[in-house]
Design a protein around this motif. Structure first.
Motif, PDB file in Angstrom:
ATOM      1  N   ASP A  53     -72.961 -11.946 -93.862  1.00  0.00           N
ATOM      2  CA  ASP A  53     -73.275 -13.076 -93.703  1.00  0.00           C
ATOM      3  C   ASP A  53     -74.540 -13.601 -92.526  1.00  0.00           C
ATOM      4  O   ASP A  53     -74.089 -14.150 -91.582  1.00  0.00           O
ATOM      5  N   ILE A  54     -75.387 -12.840 -92.840  1.00  0.00           N
ATOM      6  CA  ILE A  54     -76.441 -12.865 -91.894  1.00  0.00           C
ATOM      7  C   ILE A  54     -77.822 -13.029 -92.553  1.00  0.00           C
ATOM      8  O   ILE A  54     -77.745 -12.749 -93.786  1.00  0.00           O
ATOM      9  N   GLU A  55     -78.733 -13.351 -91.929  1.00  0.00           N
ATOM     10  CA  GLU A  55     -80.099 -13.504 -92.549  1.00  0.00           C
ATOM     11  C   GLU A  55     -80.928 -12.365 -92.192  1.00  0.00           C
ATOM     12  O   GLU A  55     -81.284 -11.856 -90.810  1.00  0.00           O
TER      13      GLU A  55
ATOM     14  N   LYS B 165     -76.736 -22.066 -98.646  1.00  0.00           N
ATOM     15  CA  LYS B 165     -76.059 -20.978 -97.981  1.00  0.00           C
ATOM     16  C   LYS B 165     -77.214 -20.422 -97.045  1.00  0.00           C
ATOM     17  O   LYS B 165     -76.743 -20.362 -95.566  1.00  0.00           O
ATOM     18  N   ARG B 166     -78.232 -20.040 -97.317  1.00  0.00           N
ATOM     19  CA  ARG B 166     -79.564 -19.365 -96.668  1.00  0.00           C
ATOM     20  C   ARG B 166     -79.838 -20.225 -95.601  1.00  0.00           C
ATOM     21  O   ARG B 166     -80.165 -19.818 -94.387  1.00  0.00           O
ATOM     22  N   ARG B 169     -77.374 -20.744 -92.634  1.00  0.00           N
ATOM     23  CA  ARG B 169     -77.578 -19.605 -91.709  1.00  0.00           C
ATOM     24  C   ARG B 169     -78.634 -19.563 -90.648  1.00  0.00           C
ATOM     25  O   ARG B 169     -78.744 -19.076 -89.806  1.00  0.00           O
ATOM     26  N   ASP B 170     -79.895 -20.260 -91.219  1.00  0.00           N
ATOM     27  CA  ASP B 170     -81.022 -20.203 -90.358  1.00  0.00           C
ATOM     28  C   ASP B 170     -81.153 -21.083 -89.290  1.00  0.00           C
ATOM     29  O   ASP B 170     -80.602 -22.376 -89.235  1.00  0.00           O
ATOM     30  N   ASP B 171     -81.703 -20.702 -87.983  1.00  0.00           N
ATOM     31  CA  ASP B 171     -81.427 -21.577 -86.915  1.00  0.00           C
ATOM     32  C   ASP B 171     -83.170 -21.918 -86.672  1.00  0.00           C
ATOM     33  O   ASP B 171     -83.427 -22.114 -85.141  1.00  0.00           O
TER      34      ASP B 171
END
Lengths: 81, 393
Positions: A53-55, B165-166, B169-171
Protein backbone atom coordinates in the motif's frame (compact mmCIF):
# COMPACT_ATOMS: atom_id res chain seq x y z
CA UNK A 1 9.38 -2.88 8.90
CA UNK A 2 12.98 -3.57 7.85
CA UNK A 3 14.62 -4.50 4.58
CA UNK A 4 15.18 -7.96 6.00
CA UNK A 5 11.44 -8.35 6.56
CA UNK A 6 10.63 -7.05 3.12
CA UNK A 7 13.07 -9.06 0.97
CA UNK A 8 11.28 -12.43 1.31
CA UNK A 9 7.94 -10.78 0.52
CA UNK A 10 9.39 -9.23 -2.62
CA UNK A 11 10.82 -12.62 -3.58
CA UNK A 12 7.35 -14.15 -3.18
CA UNK A 13 5.78 -11.42 -5.30
CA UNK A 14 8.42 -12.07 -7.96
CA UNK A 15 7.28 -15.70 -8.23
CA UNK A 16 4.95 -15.34 -11.23
CA UNK A 17 7.62 -13.33 -13.08
CA UNK A 18 10.48 -15.73 -12.30
CA UNK A 19 9.72 -18.02 -15.20
CA UNK A 20 13.05 -19.85 -15.03
CA UNK A 21 12.72 -20.40 -11.25
CA UNK A 22 16.06 -18.76 -10.49
CA UNK A 23 17.25 -18.44 -6.90
CA UNK A 24 16.34 -15.02 -5.54
CA UNK A 25 18.39 -12.92 -3.12
CA UNK A 26 18.94 -9.28 -2.20
CA UNK A 27 21.56 -9.01 -4.96
CA UNK A 28 19.31 -10.36 -7.72
CA UNK A 29 19.10 -7.86 -10.59
CA UNK A 30 15.39 -8.12 -11.36
CA UNK A 31 15.21 -7.20 -15.07
CA UNK A 32 18.60 -8.59 -16.08
CA UNK A 33 18.83 -11.86 -14.19
CA UNK A 34 15.17 -12.80 -14.42
CA UNK A 35 14.93 -11.70 -18.06
CA UNK A 36 11.81 -9.62 -17.40
CA UNK A 37 11.02 -7.04 -20.06
CA UNK A 38 10.27 -3.40 -19.30
CA UNK A 39 6.49 -3.86 -19.15
CA UNK A 40 6.85 -6.94 -16.97
CA UNK A 41 8.94 -4.99 -14.46
CA UNK A 42 6.27 -2.29 -14.28
CA UNK A 43 3.55 -4.91 -13.78
CA UNK A 44 5.57 -6.48 -10.96
CA UNK A 45 6.06 -3.06 -9.34
CA UNK A 46 2.27 -2.63 -9.30
CA UNK A 47 2.01 -5.84 -7.29
CA UNK A 48 4.58 -4.51 -4.81
CA UNK A 49 2.73 -1.19 -4.55
CA UNK A 50 -0.54 -2.92 -3.79
CA UNK A 51 0.93 -5.39 -1.34
CA UNK A 52 2.59 -2.70 0.76
CA UNK A 53 0.00 0.00 0.00
CA UNK A 54 2.66 2.46 -1.10
CA UNK A 55 3.44 4.39 -4.22
CA UNK A 56 6.50 3.56 -6.32
CA UNK A 57 6.58 6.11 -9.16
CA UNK A 58 7.88 4.85 -12.50
CA UNK A 59 10.73 7.35 -12.17
CA UNK A 60 12.03 5.34 -9.21
CA UNK A 61 11.82 1.98 -10.98
CA UNK A 62 14.83 2.56 -13.22
CA UNK A 63 16.98 3.24 -10.14
CA UNK A 64 15.92 0.11 -8.24
CA UNK A 65 17.40 -2.80 -10.11
CA UNK A 66 17.96 -5.35 -7.37
CA UNK A 67 15.64 -6.96 -4.84
CA UNK A 68 17.67 -5.18 -2.15
CA UNK A 69 17.29 -1.77 -3.84
CA UNK A 70 13.56 -2.27 -3.99
CA UNK A 71 13.36 -3.48 -0.38
CA UNK A 72 15.24 -0.36 0.77
CA UNK A 73 12.78 1.87 -1.10
CA UNK A 74 9.77 0.01 0.29
CA UNK A 75 11.17 0.18 3.84
CA UNK A 76 11.76 3.92 3.51
CA UNK A 77 8.22 4.47 2.30
CA UNK A 78 6.64 2.27 4.97
CA UNK A 79 8.66 3.88 7.75
CA UNK A 80 7.84 7.35 6.42
CA UNK A 81 4.18 6.46 6.65
CA UNK B 1 36.24 -0.78 -25.44
CA UNK B 2 32.62 -1.49 -24.58
CA UNK B 3 30.76 -2.07 -27.82
CA UNK B 4 27.67 0.12 -27.55
CA UNK B 5 25.57 -2.10 -29.77
CA UNK B 6 26.41 -5.32 -27.94
CA UNK B 7 23.58 -4.64 -25.47
CA UNK B 8 21.16 -5.27 -28.31
CA UNK B 9 22.51 -8.78 -28.99
CA UNK B 10 19.42 -10.46 -27.53
CA UNK B 11 17.18 -8.40 -29.80
CA UNK B 12 19.28 -9.37 -32.80
CA UNK B 13 19.03 -13.06 -31.89
CA UNK B 14 15.27 -12.83 -31.41
CA UNK B 15 14.90 -11.00 -34.72
CA UNK B 16 17.04 -13.59 -36.52
CA UNK B 17 14.83 -16.36 -35.18
CA UNK B 18 11.84 -14.62 -36.77
CA UNK B 19 13.65 -14.19 -40.10
CA UNK B 20 14.62 -17.86 -40.06
CA UNK B 21 10.95 -18.78 -39.88
CA UNK B 22 10.00 -16.91 -43.05
CA UNK B 23 9.33 -13.30 -43.97
CA UNK B 24 10.47 -10.36 -41.81
CA UNK B 25 7.08 -9.39 -40.39
CA UNK B 26 8.56 -6.16 -39.04
CA UNK B 27 9.95 -5.07 -42.39
CA UNK B 28 7.27 -5.84 -44.98
CA UNK B 29 7.76 -3.47 -47.92
CA UNK B 30 4.86 -2.43 -50.11
CA UNK B 31 6.35 -2.19 -53.59
CA UNK B 32 3.18 -0.72 -54.99
CA UNK B 33 -0.03 0.53 -53.39
CA UNK B 34 -3.05 -0.36 -55.50
CA UNK B 35 -5.71 0.96 -53.14
CA UNK B 36 -6.19 1.58 -49.40
CA UNK B 37 -6.68 -2.16 -48.97
CA UNK B 38 -4.40 -3.71 -51.60
CA UNK B 39 -0.63 -3.67 -52.17
CA UNK B 40 1.89 -5.49 -54.29
CA UNK B 41 4.50 -7.10 -52.06
CA UNK B 42 7.22 -9.21 -53.62
CA UNK B 43 5.26 -9.47 -56.85
CA UNK B 44 2.05 -10.65 -55.14
CA UNK B 45 -1.19 -8.80 -54.46
CA UNK B 46 -1.90 -8.73 -50.74
CA UNK B 47 -5.09 -7.78 -48.88
CA UNK B 48 -4.10 -5.20 -46.27
CA UNK B 49 -5.80 -5.82 -42.93
CA UNK B 50 -3.37 -4.00 -40.66
CA UNK B 51 -3.02 -0.43 -41.89
CA UNK B 52 -5.00 1.73 -39.41
CA UNK B 53 -6.44 3.30 -42.55
CA UNK B 54 -9.84 3.34 -40.90
CA UNK B 55 -11.64 5.59 -43.35
CA UNK B 56 -9.85 4.24 -46.43
CA UNK B 57 -9.20 7.80 -47.45
CA UNK B 58 -5.62 7.58 -48.75
CA UNK B 59 -6.63 7.35 -52.43
CA UNK B 60 -9.57 9.77 -52.24
CA UNK B 61 -9.25 11.95 -55.38
CA UNK B 62 -10.26 15.19 -53.59
CA UNK B 63 -7.58 14.63 -50.99
CA UNK B 64 -4.90 13.76 -53.54
CA UNK B 65 -5.79 16.85 -55.58
CA UNK B 66 -5.37 19.04 -52.49
CA UNK B 67 -1.94 17.56 -51.86
CA UNK B 68 -0.82 18.13 -55.44
CA UNK B 69 -2.06 21.71 -55.36
CA UNK B 70 -0.15 22.37 -52.15
CA UNK B 71 3.02 20.93 -53.65
CA UNK B 72 2.65 23.22 -56.65
CA UNK B 73 1.86 26.32 -54.65
CA UNK B 74 3.89 25.89 -51.44
CA UNK B 75 6.71 23.53 -52.39
CA UNK B 76 7.95 20.30 -50.91
CA UNK B 77 8.75 21.33 -47.34
CA UNK B 78 8.57 24.17 -44.86
CA UNK B 79 12.28 24.00 -43.89
CA UNK B 80 11.59 25.34 -40.43
CA UNK B 81 9.73 25.01 -37.17
CA UNK B 82 6.39 26.55 -36.34
CA UNK B 83 8.02 29.20 -34.16
CA UNK B 84 10.48 30.23 -36.89
CA UNK B 85 9.79 30.22 -40.62
CA UNK B 86 7.66 27.05 -40.73
CA UNK B 87 4.16 28.38 -40.08
CA UNK B 88 2.15 28.56 -43.28
CA UNK B 89 -1.42 29.76 -43.57
CA UNK B 90 -2.49 26.17 -44.12
CA UNK B 91 -1.17 25.09 -40.70
CA UNK B 92 -3.43 27.70 -39.13
CA UNK B 93 -6.32 26.64 -41.37
CA UNK B 94 -5.92 23.00 -40.28
CA UNK B 95 -5.83 24.03 -36.62
CA UNK B 96 -8.95 26.13 -37.08
CA UNK B 97 -10.77 23.34 -38.93
CA UNK B 98 -9.88 20.76 -36.30
CA UNK B 99 -10.93 22.99 -33.41
CA UNK B 100 -14.26 23.57 -35.14
CA UNK B 101 -14.71 19.86 -35.85
CA UNK B 102 -13.97 19.00 -32.22
CA UNK B 103 -16.07 21.84 -30.82
CA UNK B 104 -13.05 23.12 -28.91
CA UNK B 105 -11.51 26.58 -28.77
CA UNK B 106 -7.86 25.77 -29.42
CA UNK B 107 -5.85 23.32 -31.47
CA UNK B 108 -2.13 22.91 -32.14
CA UNK B 109 -0.86 20.79 -35.02
CA UNK B 110 2.30 18.67 -34.77
CA UNK B 111 4.47 17.07 -37.43
CA UNK B 112 3.64 13.51 -36.31
CA UNK B 113 1.24 11.88 -33.90
CA UNK B 114 4.17 10.65 -31.83
CA UNK B 115 5.36 14.23 -31.42
CA UNK B 116 1.85 15.31 -30.45
CA UNK B 117 2.06 13.03 -27.42
CA UNK B 118 5.63 14.02 -26.64
CA UNK B 119 4.75 17.70 -26.92
CA UNK B 120 1.42 17.77 -25.16
CA UNK B 121 2.42 15.58 -22.22
CA UNK B 122 5.73 17.35 -21.65
CA UNK B 123 4.09 20.74 -22.10
CA UNK B 124 1.22 20.09 -19.72
CA UNK B 125 3.11 18.39 -16.89
CA UNK B 126 6.39 19.35 -15.28
CA UNK B 127 8.69 18.07 -12.53
CA UNK B 128 6.35 19.14 -9.71
CA UNK B 129 3.32 17.45 -11.25
CA UNK B 130 2.09 13.86 -11.36
CA UNK B 131 0.88 12.01 -14.44
CA UNK B 132 -1.35 8.97 -13.97
CA UNK B 133 -1.22 6.80 -17.04
CA UNK B 134 -3.10 3.66 -17.97
CA UNK B 135 -0.84 0.59 -17.90
CA UNK B 136 -1.70 -0.21 -21.54
CA UNK B 137 -0.75 3.23 -22.84
CA UNK B 138 1.02 3.55 -26.16
CA UNK B 139 4.79 4.02 -26.14
CA UNK B 140 4.44 7.62 -27.26
CA UNK B 141 2.51 8.32 -24.06
CA UNK B 142 5.19 6.68 -21.93
CA UNK B 143 7.86 8.67 -23.78
CA UNK B 144 5.97 11.95 -23.47
CA UNK B 145 5.45 11.33 -19.76
CA UNK B 146 9.16 10.62 -19.29
CA UNK B 147 10.09 13.78 -21.18
CA UNK B 148 7.87 15.84 -18.86
CA UNK B 149 9.97 15.07 -15.77
CA UNK B 150 6.73 14.62 -13.83
CA UNK B 151 6.20 11.91 -11.27
CA UNK B 152 4.71 8.98 -13.17
CA UNK B 153 2.13 6.67 -11.61
CA UNK B 154 0.79 3.78 -13.63
CA UNK B 155 -2.71 2.44 -12.92
CA UNK B 156 -4.28 -0.85 -13.94
CA UNK B 157 -5.76 -0.86 -17.41
CA UNK B 158 -9.24 0.65 -17.65
CA UNK B 159 -9.61 0.44 -13.86
CA UNK B 160 -10.95 3.68 -12.39
CA UNK B 161 -11.11 2.12 -8.91
CA UNK B 162 -7.38 1.38 -9.12
CA UNK B 163 -6.72 4.98 -10.18
CA UNK B 164 -8.84 6.17 -7.26
CA UNK B 165 -6.72 4.10 -4.87
CA UNK B 166 -3.44 5.40 -6.32
CA UNK B 167 -4.62 9.00 -6.21
CA UNK B 168 -5.59 8.59 -2.58
CA UNK B 169 -2.03 7.40 -1.80
CA UNK B 170 -0.43 10.38 -3.49
CA UNK B 171 0.49 13.50 -1.54
CA UNK B 172 1.70 15.62 -4.45
CA UNK B 173 1.19 19.35 -4.23
CA UNK B 174 1.56 19.87 -7.96
CA UNK B 175 -0.97 19.40 -10.72
CA UNK B 176 -2.35 16.01 -11.66
CA UNK B 177 -2.97 14.76 -15.18
CA UNK B 178 -4.78 11.51 -16.02
CA UNK B 179 -4.09 10.04 -19.46
CA UNK B 180 -6.46 7.63 -21.25
CA UNK B 181 -6.82 6.38 -24.79
CA UNK B 182 -10.03 6.32 -26.81
CA UNK B 183 -9.31 2.96 -28.44
CA UNK B 184 -6.25 1.08 -27.18
CA UNK B 185 -4.08 0.21 -30.14
CA UNK B 186 -3.23 -3.39 -29.35
CA UNK B 187 -6.45 -4.95 -28.03
CA UNK B 188 -8.96 -2.51 -29.50
CA UNK B 189 -10.82 -1.89 -26.26
CA UNK B 190 -11.94 1.57 -25.07
CA UNK B 191 -11.50 3.50 -21.86
CA UNK B 192 -14.65 3.51 -19.70
CA UNK B 193 -14.72 7.28 -19.77
CA UNK B 194 -17.72 7.77 -17.47
CA UNK B 195 -15.91 5.96 -14.63
CA UNK B 196 -12.88 8.22 -14.94
CA UNK B 197 -14.84 11.45 -15.37
CA UNK B 198 -16.81 10.53 -12.23
CA UNK B 199 -13.54 10.49 -10.27
CA UNK B 200 -13.21 14.23 -10.91
CA UNK B 201 -15.79 14.74 -8.19
CA UNK B 202 -13.48 13.03 -5.70
CA UNK B 203 -10.00 14.09 -6.83
CA UNK B 204 -8.65 17.21 -8.48
CA UNK B 205 -7.11 16.41 -11.84
CA UNK B 206 -7.20 17.31 -15.49
CA UNK B 207 -8.06 14.60 -18.00
CA UNK B 208 -6.44 13.95 -21.36
CA UNK B 209 -7.70 11.46 -23.95
CA UNK B 210 -5.48 10.25 -26.76
CA UNK B 211 -7.94 9.63 -29.59
CA UNK B 212 -5.28 8.37 -32.03
CA UNK B 213 -7.35 5.31 -32.95
CA UNK B 214 -10.75 6.82 -32.20
CA UNK B 215 -10.66 10.22 -33.88
CA UNK B 216 -13.05 10.01 -36.85
CA UNK B 217 -14.12 6.59 -35.61
CA UNK B 218 -16.05 6.93 -32.32
CA UNK B 219 -19.12 9.01 -31.57
CA UNK B 220 -22.06 10.30 -33.57
CA UNK B 221 -19.83 13.05 -34.97
CA UNK B 222 -16.61 11.05 -35.13
CA UNK B 223 -14.96 13.30 -32.55
CA UNK B 224 -13.70 10.43 -30.44
CA UNK B 225 -14.30 8.83 -27.07
CA UNK B 226 -15.83 11.90 -25.40
CA UNK B 227 -18.26 12.24 -28.29
CA UNK B 228 -19.31 8.59 -28.03
CA UNK B 229 -19.74 8.75 -24.26
CA UNK B 230 -21.51 12.13 -24.33
CA UNK B 231 -18.87 13.40 -21.93
CA UNK B 232 -16.81 15.85 -23.96
CA UNK B 233 -17.09 18.43 -21.19
CA UNK B 234 -15.29 16.06 -18.84
CA UNK B 235 -12.25 15.84 -21.09
CA UNK B 236 -9.79 18.72 -20.71
CA UNK B 237 -7.39 17.85 -23.52
CA UNK B 238 -7.63 15.74 -26.67
CA UNK B 239 -4.74 14.36 -28.69
CA UNK B 240 -5.05 12.85 -32.14
CA UNK B 241 -3.13 11.80 -35.20
CA UNK B 242 -3.53 12.27 -38.94
CA UNK B 243 -1.88 8.96 -39.78
CA UNK B 244 -4.97 6.84 -39.22
CA UNK B 245 -8.49 8.03 -40.09
CA UNK B 246 -7.10 11.14 -41.81
CA UNK B 247 -4.73 9.06 -43.97
CA UNK B 248 -1.83 11.53 -43.91
CA UNK B 249 0.84 12.21 -41.30
CA UNK B 250 0.83 14.61 -38.37
CA UNK B 251 -0.91 15.02 -35.04
CA UNK B 252 -2.75 17.51 -32.89
CA UNK B 253 -3.55 18.57 -29.37
CA UNK B 254 -6.72 20.48 -28.53
CA UNK B 255 -8.56 21.96 -25.58
CA UNK B 256 -10.52 24.90 -24.22
CA UNK B 257 -8.07 26.17 -21.63
CA UNK B 258 -7.44 29.93 -22.05
CA UNK B 259 -3.67 29.37 -21.78
CA UNK B 260 -3.68 26.50 -24.28
CA UNK B 261 -1.86 28.40 -27.02
CA UNK B 262 0.97 29.16 -24.59
CA UNK B 263 1.93 25.51 -24.99
CA UNK B 264 3.41 26.48 -28.36
CA UNK B 265 6.27 28.08 -26.43
CA UNK B 266 6.63 25.30 -23.86
CA UNK B 267 6.71 22.12 -25.95
CA UNK B 268 10.16 21.16 -27.21
CA UNK B 269 8.83 18.54 -29.69
CA UNK B 270 6.74 21.34 -31.25
CA UNK B 271 9.36 24.08 -31.20
CA UNK B 272 12.48 22.23 -32.26
CA UNK B 273 11.39 20.30 -35.34
CA UNK B 274 10.33 21.27 -38.83
CA UNK B 275 6.61 21.74 -39.29
CA UNK B 276 4.49 19.35 -41.35
CA UNK B 277 5.00 19.55 -45.11
CA UNK B 278 2.50 21.47 -47.23
CA UNK B 279 1.25 18.30 -48.93
CA UNK B 280 0.63 16.61 -45.55
CA UNK B 281 -1.22 19.60 -44.16
CA UNK B 282 -3.32 20.14 -47.29
CA UNK B 283 -4.30 16.47 -47.48
CA UNK B 284 -5.22 16.52 -43.78
CA UNK B 285 -7.49 19.55 -44.32
CA UNK B 286 -9.14 17.89 -47.30
CA UNK B 287 -9.51 14.53 -45.54
CA UNK B 288 -11.13 16.18 -42.51
CA UNK B 289 -13.60 17.83 -44.85
CA UNK B 290 -14.41 14.45 -46.42
CA UNK B 291 -14.90 12.90 -42.97
CA UNK B 292 -17.35 15.64 -42.05
CA UNK B 293 -19.29 15.42 -45.28
CA UNK B 294 -19.37 11.64 -45.56
CA UNK B 295 -20.37 10.11 -42.21
CA UNK B 296 -21.34 7.01 -44.17
CA UNK B 297 -17.64 6.10 -44.21
CA UNK B 298 -17.81 5.71 -40.45
CA UNK B 299 -20.86 3.48 -40.80
CA UNK B 300 -19.07 1.32 -43.38
CA UNK B 301 -16.10 1.00 -41.03
CA UNK B 302 -18.37 -0.24 -38.24
CA UNK B 303 -20.28 -2.59 -40.55
CA UNK B 304 -16.97 -4.07 -41.72
CA UNK B 305 -15.64 -4.26 -38.19
CA UNK B 306 -18.75 -6.10 -37.01
CA UNK B 307 -18.43 -8.56 -39.91
CA UNK B 308 -14.76 -9.32 -39.24
CA UNK B 309 -15.29 -9.49 -35.48
CA UNK B 310 -18.20 -11.92 -35.88
CA UNK B 311 -16.36 -13.95 -38.51
CA UNK B 312 -13.20 -14.43 -36.48
CA UNK B 313 -15.05 -15.22 -33.26
CA UNK B 314 -17.24 -17.72 -35.12
CA UNK B 315 -14.00 -19.56 -35.91
CA UNK B 316 -13.46 -19.95 -32.19
CA UNK B 317 -10.61 -17.45 -32.14
CA UNK B 318 -10.13 -15.38 -28.99
CA UNK B 319 -10.12 -11.64 -29.64
CA UNK B 320 -8.60 -8.85 -27.59
CA UNK B 321 -11.95 -7.36 -26.67
CA UNK B 322 -15.47 -8.69 -26.35
CA UNK B 323 -17.06 -5.71 -28.02
CA UNK B 324 -16.70 -4.88 -31.68
CA UNK B 325 -13.88 -2.52 -32.57
CA UNK B 326 -12.02 -1.52 -35.72
CA UNK B 327 -8.95 -2.99 -34.02
CA UNK B 328 -9.46 -6.74 -33.81
CA UNK B 329 -6.58 -8.62 -32.22
CA UNK B 330 -6.51 -12.40 -32.34
CA UNK B 331 -4.70 -13.90 -29.36
CA UNK B 332 -2.00 -16.48 -30.01
CA UNK B 333 -0.53 -18.89 -27.46
CA UNK B 334 3.14 -17.93 -27.85
CA UNK B 335 5.64 -16.04 -29.98
CA UNK B 336 6.71 -18.94 -32.20
CA UNK B 337 3.10 -19.80 -33.06
CA UNK B 338 2.44 -16.13 -33.76
CA UNK B 339 5.35 -15.91 -36.18
CA UNK B 340 4.34 -19.13 -37.91
CA UNK B 341 0.68 -18.11 -38.25
CA UNK B 342 1.62 -14.62 -39.41
CA UNK B 343 3.74 -16.16 -42.16
CA UNK B 344 0.92 -18.50 -43.15
CA UNK B 345 -1.51 -15.59 -43.39
CA UNK B 346 0.94 -13.59 -45.45
CA UNK B 347 1.65 -16.53 -47.75
CA UNK B 348 -2.11 -16.92 -48.24
CA UNK B 349 -2.39 -13.26 -49.24
CA UNK B 350 -3.38 -11.21 -46.20
CA UNK B 351 -1.27 -8.79 -44.20
CA UNK B 352 -2.01 -8.22 -40.51
CA UNK B 353 0.22 -6.77 -37.78
CA UNK B 354 2.32 -9.15 -35.72
CA UNK B 355 2.46 -7.88 -32.13
CA UNK B 356 4.60 -9.48 -29.43
CA UNK B 357 5.91 -8.46 -25.98
CA UNK B 358 6.98 -6.00 -24.72
CA UNK B 359 4.90 -4.06 -27.24
CA UNK B 360 1.72 -5.73 -26.00
CA UNK B 361 -0.11 -5.76 -22.67
CA UNK B 362 0.14 -8.78 -20.35
CA UNK B 363 2.83 -10.41 -22.53
CA UNK B 364 0.20 -11.27 -25.14
CA UNK B 365 1.12 -12.41 -28.64
CA UNK B 366 -1.31 -11.08 -31.20
CA UNK B 367 -2.28 -11.17 -34.84
CA UNK B 368 -3.68 -7.66 -34.95
CA UNK B 369 -6.16 -6.68 -37.66
CA UNK B 370 -7.38 -3.18 -38.31
CA UNK B 371 -10.44 -2.67 -40.46
CA UNK B 372 -11.01 -0.06 -43.15
CA UNK B 373 -14.16 1.52 -44.54
CA UNK B 374 -12.58 0.74 -47.92
CA UNK B 375 -12.74 -3.02 -47.35
CA UNK B 376 -15.59 -4.67 -49.18
CA UNK B 377 -17.65 -7.40 -47.53
CA UNK B 378 -15.92 -9.76 -49.99
CA UNK B 379 -12.56 -8.61 -48.59
CA UNK B 380 -13.72 -9.25 -45.05
CA UNK B 381 -15.07 -12.67 -45.96
CA UNK B 382 -11.80 -13.52 -47.71
CA UNK B 383 -9.80 -12.45 -44.62
CA UNK B 384 -12.01 -14.66 -42.42
CA UNK B 385 -11.65 -17.54 -44.89
CA UNK B 386 -7.86 -17.27 -44.78
CA UNK B 387 -7.87 -17.13 -40.98
CA UNK B 388 -10.04 -20.25 -41.02
CA UNK B 389 -7.61 -22.04 -43.30
CA UNK B 390 -4.32 -21.14 -41.63
CA UNK B 391 -4.98 -19.92 -38.08
CA UNK B 392 -8.07 -21.73 -36.79
CA UNK B 393 -7.00 -25.12 -38.14
Amino acid sequence: MTETDIIPIICDLLGPYNLESKALAAETDIPAELNIDSVGVLDFIMEVEDHFDIEIPMNVVSETRTVGDLARYVAAQKNKA
Amino acid sequence: MVDLLEKHRAIADRFQRMIDMGVNALGVTNDQMISPTRAIVGGREIILAGTNNYMGITFEPRVIAAGKKALDEFGTGTTGSRIANGSFAMHKELEHSLAKFLGLKHCIVFTTGYQANLGMLSGLAGPKDTIYLDADSHSSIYDGCTLSGAKLVRFRHNDAADLDKRMARDDTEGGRLVVLEGIYSMLGDRAPLADFVALKKKHDFQLLVDDAHSFGVLGPNGRGLGDEAGLEDGVDFVIGTFSKSIGAIGGFGAGNHPLFDTLRYAMRPYMFTASASPASVATSIAALDVLEKEPERRQRLWDNSQRLFDGLRALGLETGTHIVSPVIAVKMPDELTTIAKWNALFEAGVYVNMAVPPGTPNRLCLLRCSVSAAHSFDDIDRIVEIFKKVVAN
